[in-house]
Design a protein around this motif. Structure first.
Motif, PDB file in Angstrom:
ATOM      1  N   TRP A 374       0.808  -1.219   0.000  1.00 43.47           N
ATOM      2  CA  TRP A 374       0.000   0.000   0.000  1.00 43.47           C
ATOM      3  C   TRP A 374       0.846   1.276   0.000  1.00 43.47           C
ATOM      4  O   TRP A 374       0.349   2.347  -0.334  1.00 43.47           O
ATOM      5  CB  TRP A 374      -0.955   0.009   1.190  1.00 43.47           C
ATOM      6  N   THR A 375       2.128   1.171   0.340  1.00 43.06           N
ATOM      7  CA  THR A 375       2.994   2.354   0.340  1.00 43.06           C
ATOM      8  C   THR A 375       3.625   2.625  -1.024  1.00 43.06           C
ATOM      9  O   THR A 375       4.388   3.576  -1.162  1.00 43.06           O
ATOM     10  CB  THR A 375       4.120   2.185   1.380  1.00 43.06           C
ATOM     11  N   THR A 376       3.307   1.812  -2.024  1.00 50.09           N
ATOM     12  CA  THR A 376       3.875   2.005  -3.367  1.00 50.09           C
ATOM     13  C   THR A 376       3.350   3.307  -3.968  1.00 50.09           C
ATOM     14  O   THR A 376       2.143   3.541  -3.995  1.00 50.09           O
ATOM     15  CB  THR A 376       3.498   0.835  -4.290  1.00 50.09           C
ATOM     16  N   PRO A 377       4.220   4.183  -4.456  1.00 49.75           N
ATOM     17  CA  PRO A 377       3.770   5.481  -4.990  1.00 49.75           C
ATOM     18  C   PRO A 377       2.833   5.336  -6.183  1.00 49.75           C
ATOM     19  O   PRO A 377       2.836   4.333  -6.898  1.00 49.75           O
ATOM     20  CB  PRO A 377       5.085   6.164  -5.397  1.00 49.75           C
ATOM     21  N   VAL A 378       2.057   6.383  -6.388  1.00 51.12           N
ATOM     22  CA  VAL A 378       1.100   6.440  -7.494  1.00 51.12           C
ATOM     23  C   VAL A 378       1.825   6.279  -8.832  1.00 51.12           C
ATOM     24  O   VAL A 378       3.003   6.595  -8.948  1.00 51.12           O
ATOM     25  CB  VAL A 378       0.320   7.777  -7.439  1.00 51.12           C
ATOM     26  N   ILE A 379       1.130   5.793  -9.825  1.00 49.43           N
ATOM     27  CA  ILE A 379       1.583   5.464 -11.187  1.00 49.43           C
ATOM     28  C   ILE A 379       2.330   4.126 -11.173  1.00 49.43           C
ATOM     29  O   ILE A 379       1.961   3.211 -11.912  1.00 49.43           O
ATOM     30  CB  ILE A 379       2.437   6.576 -11.831  1.00 49.43           C
ATOM     31  N   ILE A 380       3.365   3.999 -10.341  1.00 45.76           N
ATOM     32  CA  ILE A 380       4.011   2.682 -10.190  1.00 45.76           C
ATOM     33  C   ILE A 380       2.995   1.693  -9.657  1.00 45.76           C
ATOM     34  O   ILE A 380       2.905   0.546 -10.098  1.00 45.76           O
ATOM     35  CB  ILE A 380       5.224   2.773  -9.242  1.00 45.76           C
ATOM     36  N   ASN A 381       2.194   2.148  -8.698  1.00 47.08           N
ATOM     37  CA  ASN A 381       1.149   1.333  -8.087  1.00 47.08           C
ATOM     38  C   ASN A 381       0.178   0.803  -9.143  1.00 47.08           C
ATOM     39  O   ASN A 381      -0.116  -0.389  -9.221  1.00 47.08           O
ATOM     40  CB  ASN A 381       0.411   2.201  -7.051  1.00 47.08           C
ATOM     41  N   GLY A 382      -0.331   1.713  -9.972  1.00 41.45           N
ATOM     42  CA  GLY A 382      -1.291   1.322 -11.006  1.00 41.45           C
ATOM     43  C   GLY A 382      -0.682   0.419 -12.056  1.00 41.45           C
ATOM     44  O   GLY A 382      -1.338  -0.499 -12.560  1.00 41.45           O
ATOM     45  N   PHE A 383       0.566   0.665 -12.403  1.00 46.29           N
ATOM     46  CA  PHE A 383       1.289  -0.174 -13.370  1.00 46.29           C
ATOM     47  C   PHE A 383       1.384  -1.607 -12.868  1.00 46.29           C
ATOM     48  O   PHE A 383       1.094  -2.566 -13.591  1.00 46.29           O
ATOM     49  CB  PHE A 383       2.682   0.420 -13.604  1.00 46.29           C
ATOM     50  N   LEU A 384       1.787  -1.786 -11.606  1.00 45.56           N
ATOM     51  CA  LEU A 384       1.952  -3.128 -11.042  1.00 45.56           C
ATOM     52  C   LEU A 384       0.613  -3.819 -10.823  1.00 45.56           C
ATOM     53  O   LEU A 384       0.471  -5.014 -11.083  1.00 45.56           O
ATOM     54  CB  LEU A 384       2.715  -3.031  -9.712  1.00 45.56           C
ATOM     55  N   GLY A 393      -1.075   2.966 -14.704  1.00 41.96           N
ATOM     56  CA  GLY A 393      -0.448   4.185 -14.207  1.00 41.96           C
ATOM     57  C   GLY A 393      -1.064   5.430 -14.822  1.00 41.96           C
ATOM     58  O   GLY A 393      -1.257   6.450 -14.140  1.00 41.96           O
ATOM     59  N   ALA A 394      -1.385   5.365 -16.123  1.00 43.51           N
ATOM     60  CA  ALA A 394      -2.000   6.510 -16.801  1.00 43.51           C
ATOM     61  C   ALA A 394      -3.368   6.829 -16.208  1.00 43.51           C
ATOM     62  O   ALA A 394      -3.729   8.004 -16.037  1.00 43.51           O
ATOM     63  CB  ALA A 394      -2.125   6.216 -18.297  1.00 43.51           C
ATOM     64  N   LEU A 395      -4.140   5.774 -15.890  1.00 44.27           N
ATOM     65  CA  LEU A 395      -5.459   5.986 -15.290  1.00 44.27           C
ATOM     66  C   LEU A 395      -5.331   6.664 -13.929  1.00 44.27           C
ATOM     67  O   LEU A 395      -6.115   7.558 -13.588  1.00 44.27           O
ATOM     68  CB  LEU A 395      -6.200   4.652 -15.150  1.00 44.27           C
ATOM     69  N   GLN A 396      -4.339   6.271 -13.141  1.00 44.40           N
ATOM     70  CA  GLN A 396      -4.127   6.924 -11.855  1.00 44.40           C
ATOM     71  C   GLN A 396      -3.814   8.405 -12.040  1.00 44.40           C
ATOM     72  O   GLN A 396      -4.279   9.246 -11.259  1.00 44.40           O
ATOM     73  CB  GLN A 396      -2.983   6.246 -11.101  1.00 44.40           C
ATOM     74  N   LEU A 397      -3.031   8.731 -13.056  1.00 46.30           N
ATOM     75  CA  LEU A 397      -2.700  10.129 -13.324  1.00 46.30           C
ATOM     76  C   LEU A 397      -3.955  10.920 -13.693  1.00 46.30           C
ATOM     77  O   LEU A 397      -4.166  12.041 -13.211  1.00 46.30           O
ATOM     78  CB  LEU A 397      -1.673  10.203 -14.457  1.00 46.30           C
ATOM     79  N   VAL A 398      -4.805  10.336 -14.557  1.00 46.05           N
ATOM     80  CA  VAL A 398      -6.071  10.986 -14.925  1.00 46.05           C
ATOM     81  C   VAL A 398      -6.941  11.187 -13.686  1.00 46.05           C
ATOM     82  O   VAL A 398      -7.517  12.268 -13.472  1.00 46.05           O
ATOM     83  CB  VAL A 398      -6.829  10.149 -15.983  1.00 46.05           C
ATOM     84  N   ASN A 399      -7.034  10.153 -12.857  1.00 45.28           N
ATOM     85  CA  ASN A 399      -7.845  10.247 -11.641  1.00 45.28           C
ATOM     86  C   ASN A 399      -7.329  11.335 -10.710  1.00 45.28           C
ATOM     87  O   ASN A 399      -8.105  12.039 -10.055  1.00 45.28           O
ATOM     88  CB  ASN A 399      -7.860   8.908 -10.915  1.00 45.28           C
ATOM     89  N   LEU A 400      -6.010  11.466 -10.647  1.00 45.62           N
ATOM     90  CA  LEU A 400      -5.413  12.495  -9.789  1.00 45.62           C
ATOM     91  C   LEU A 400      -5.811  13.896 -10.275  1.00 45.62           C
ATOM     92  O   LEU A 400      -6.122  14.783  -9.460  1.00 45.62           O
ATOM     93  CB  LEU A 400      -3.894  12.338  -9.813  1.00 45.62           C
ATOM     94  N   LEU A 401      -5.829  14.093 -11.586  1.00 45.15           N
ATOM     95  CA  LEU A 401      -6.244  15.381 -12.149  1.00 45.15           C
ATOM     96  C   LEU A 401      -7.721  15.653 -11.876  1.00 45.15           C
ATOM     97  O   LEU A 401      -8.115  16.807 -11.623  1.00 45.15           O
ATOM     98  CB  LEU A 401      -5.971  15.399 -13.653  1.00 45.15           C
ATOM     99  N   VAL A 402      -8.548  14.603 -11.920  1.00 44.24           N
ATOM    100  CA  VAL A 402      -9.974  14.742 -11.611  1.00 44.24           C
ATOM    101  C   VAL A 402     -10.158  15.173 -10.161  1.00 44.24           C
ATOM    102  O   VAL A 402     -10.963  16.069  -9.854  1.00 44.24           O
ATOM    103  CB  VAL A 402     -10.720  13.416 -11.883  1.00 44.24           C
ATOM    104  N   VAL A 403      -9.424  14.552  -9.262  1.00 46.27           N
ATOM    105  CA  VAL A 403      -9.496  14.914  -7.834  1.00 46.27           C
ATOM    106  C   VAL A 403      -9.106  16.379  -7.642  1.00 46.27           C
ATOM    107  O   VAL A 403      -9.765  17.129  -6.908  1.00 46.27           O
ATOM    108  CB  VAL A 403      -8.576  13.995  -6.996  1.00 46.27           C
ATOM    109  N   MET A 404      -8.053  16.794  -8.310  1.00 42.58           N
ATOM    110  CA  MET A 404      -7.593  18.185  -8.185  1.00 42.58           C
ATOM    111  C   MET A 404      -8.659  19.158  -8.695  1.00 42.58           C
ATOM    112  O   MET A 404      -8.890  20.217  -8.092  1.00 42.58           O
ATOM    113  CB  MET A 404      -6.286  18.362  -8.955  1.00 42.58           C
ATOM    114  N   ALA A 405      -9.317  18.806  -9.804  1.00 42.50           N
ATOM    115  CA  ALA A 405     -10.361  19.674 -10.365  1.00 42.50           C
ATOM    116  C   ALA A 405     -11.539  19.807  -9.407  1.00 42.50           C
ATOM    117  O   ALA A 405     -12.108  20.899  -9.240  1.00 42.50           O
ATOM    118  CB  ALA A 405     -10.825  19.112 -11.713  1.00 42.50           C
TER     119      ALA A 405
END
Length: 426
Positions: A374-384, A393-405
């Motif tokens: 659970w401590t694996t950083p974002v993007i690496i986490n989604g890739f694995l 990893g790309a989906l996690q990045l998109v989700n992060l942008l959605v959260v920020m918006a």
């Protein structure tokens, strides 16, 4: 808003208190924690065994030999994770009662094995590993609870053998546990014999058909997942550890779904489930912690003006990268802060829907059943989590942008309030 919060508090706080103090849910949660290091070990070697592009670099025979060499790591852990959970539950529940915890663990394991059919394709004396994993999970949990309770009951009745003074402690405790264990396992043997005369044939089939299969279908759906995610957020809003409370109920379902995906992934077949344990842990919790607050940290550095917000970003940033977000939850604060209730509840639900749609339409592969720490950083986490696919990893990045918006206007208001307060103070 205040009235709404009061109603929520009056309803949820007593409920959360009962769930937190429920001995069975506590034992279930702690039982999974006992199994977690073994599960992660097996998952790490699943990732290594399925390293991307390796099958194009070495020959087919060498790749098969490579996978066969690493296969026992997951076969001895992930494939039979139910056994470790049973041992953990039996141990923790007996420990809660103040009994000899080790005997609670072994009697739970033995009771489960008695109920488990020891035949495969008409060959007797063997136990199919699938009965020790996802398919046997619910039976294992129920067996562990019942075995620990029966063992405690017989011990409390003083149906034990008392050894004279001077006998070594280990020997004395062993004989003391003899009768309670014998009576407990006899009960399970009788249950097995009785079920052999029914249409279900085994307790495994009965539990799987009547309880596990319907619950798993319910838990694998989007509506039930949204409810679970919302409850996690609401509990945390009141300062209660929402994941511990909600996961203790949903983990048996999510882990069973996870195991089904892992077997399909290893077999090279289509993954059957979208919602799994790793769906929640990687694409929701695995983005800065509960509520995906890594997006909030990034926003702090982008729009923060107040000293309080800026200092919080410096404090919470490094921890948030590794999905530890208590500094944000209690420093912003999120707990009991009506200004951020809407994004706190809305962002995880929106991300859950986006992730589900992306996976159900085939844009992103579903989680492969690999338990990522659970401590694996974002993007690496989604890739694995998706079996070494960049789309995760790309989906996690998109989700992060959605959260920020979603958070942007609310954090702007909060930061403005802090900034004006600081100006007045200066």
């Amino acid at each position: 808003m205040n009235k709404f919060m009061q109603v929520l508090e009056n309803i949820l706080l007593p409920l959360a208190d009962k769930l937190n103090n429920n001995r069975y849910l506590t034992a279930l949660r702690d039982g999974f924690m006992v199994a977690l290091p073994l599960i992660i070990f097996g998952s790490i070697f699943v990732v290594i065994a399925n390293f991307p592009f390796l099958d194009h670099i070495i020959s087919k025979d060498a790749y098969t030999a490579y996978q066969n060499a690493l296969g026992p790591a997951s076969a001895a852990t992930l494939s039979i994770m139910g056994l470790f959970v049973i041992i953990g539950i039996g141990y923790k529940l007996t420990e809660h009662y103040g009994g000899e915890a080790i005997y609670g663990a072994v009697v739970a394991l033995a009771g489960f094995l008695i109920l488990t059919p020891q035949v495969l394709d008409k060959v007797t004396g063997v136990i199919p590993t699938f009965t020790l994993g996802a398919q046997g999970m619910f039976l294992g949990i129920i067996t562990a609870f019942v075995a620990a309770e029966l063992y405690r009951f017989f011990v409390n009745k003083n149906w034990t053998i008392k050894m004279p003074n001077g006998v070594p402690g280990a020997v004395s405790r062993s004989f003391s546990a003899l009768i309670p264990i014998t009576l407990t396992l006899t009960v399970f043997l009788v249950v097995r014999i009785l079920f052999s005369y029914t249409s279900f044939d085994t307790v495994q089939n009965f539990i799987y058909t009547i309880i596990q299969e319907p619950l798993t279908k319910l838990g694998s759906g989007l509506p039930a997942t949204i409810v679970a995610v919302l409850l996690i957020q609401v509990f945390w809003f009141f300062g209660l550890h929402g994941q511990i409370i909600v996961n203790s109920v949903f983990d048996p379902i999510w882990y069973a779904l996870n195991d089904e995906n892992l077997k399909a992934f290893q077999a090279g077949t289509e993954l059957p489930n979208i919602i799994t344990k790793q769906f929640v842990d990687s694409f929701l919790v695995g983005m800065g912690g509960t509520g995906m607050t890594l997006g909030v940290v990034f926003l702090i550095f982008l729009i923060g003006r107040s000293r309080q917000i800026k200092e919080l970003g410096k404090l919470g940033g490094p921890a948030g990268i590794f999905n530890v977000n208590e500094p944000i939850i209690f420093g912003l604060p999120i707990v009991m802060n009506p200004l951020i209730l809407i994004p706190w509840l809305l962002a995880p639900v929106v991300v859950t829907i986006i992730t589900y749609v992306a996976m159900s339409t085939g844009l992103v592969p579903p989680p492969a059943g690999i338990i990522v720490p659970w401590t694996t950083p974002v993007i690496i986490n989604g890739f694995l989590a998706t079996g070494n696919h960049w789309q995760g990893g790309a989906l996690q990045l998109v989700n992060l942008l959605v959260v920020m918006a979603i958070w942007w206007p609310f954090l702007k208001i909060l930061d403005k309030n802090y900034y004006e307060t600081e100006k007045k103070g200066a």
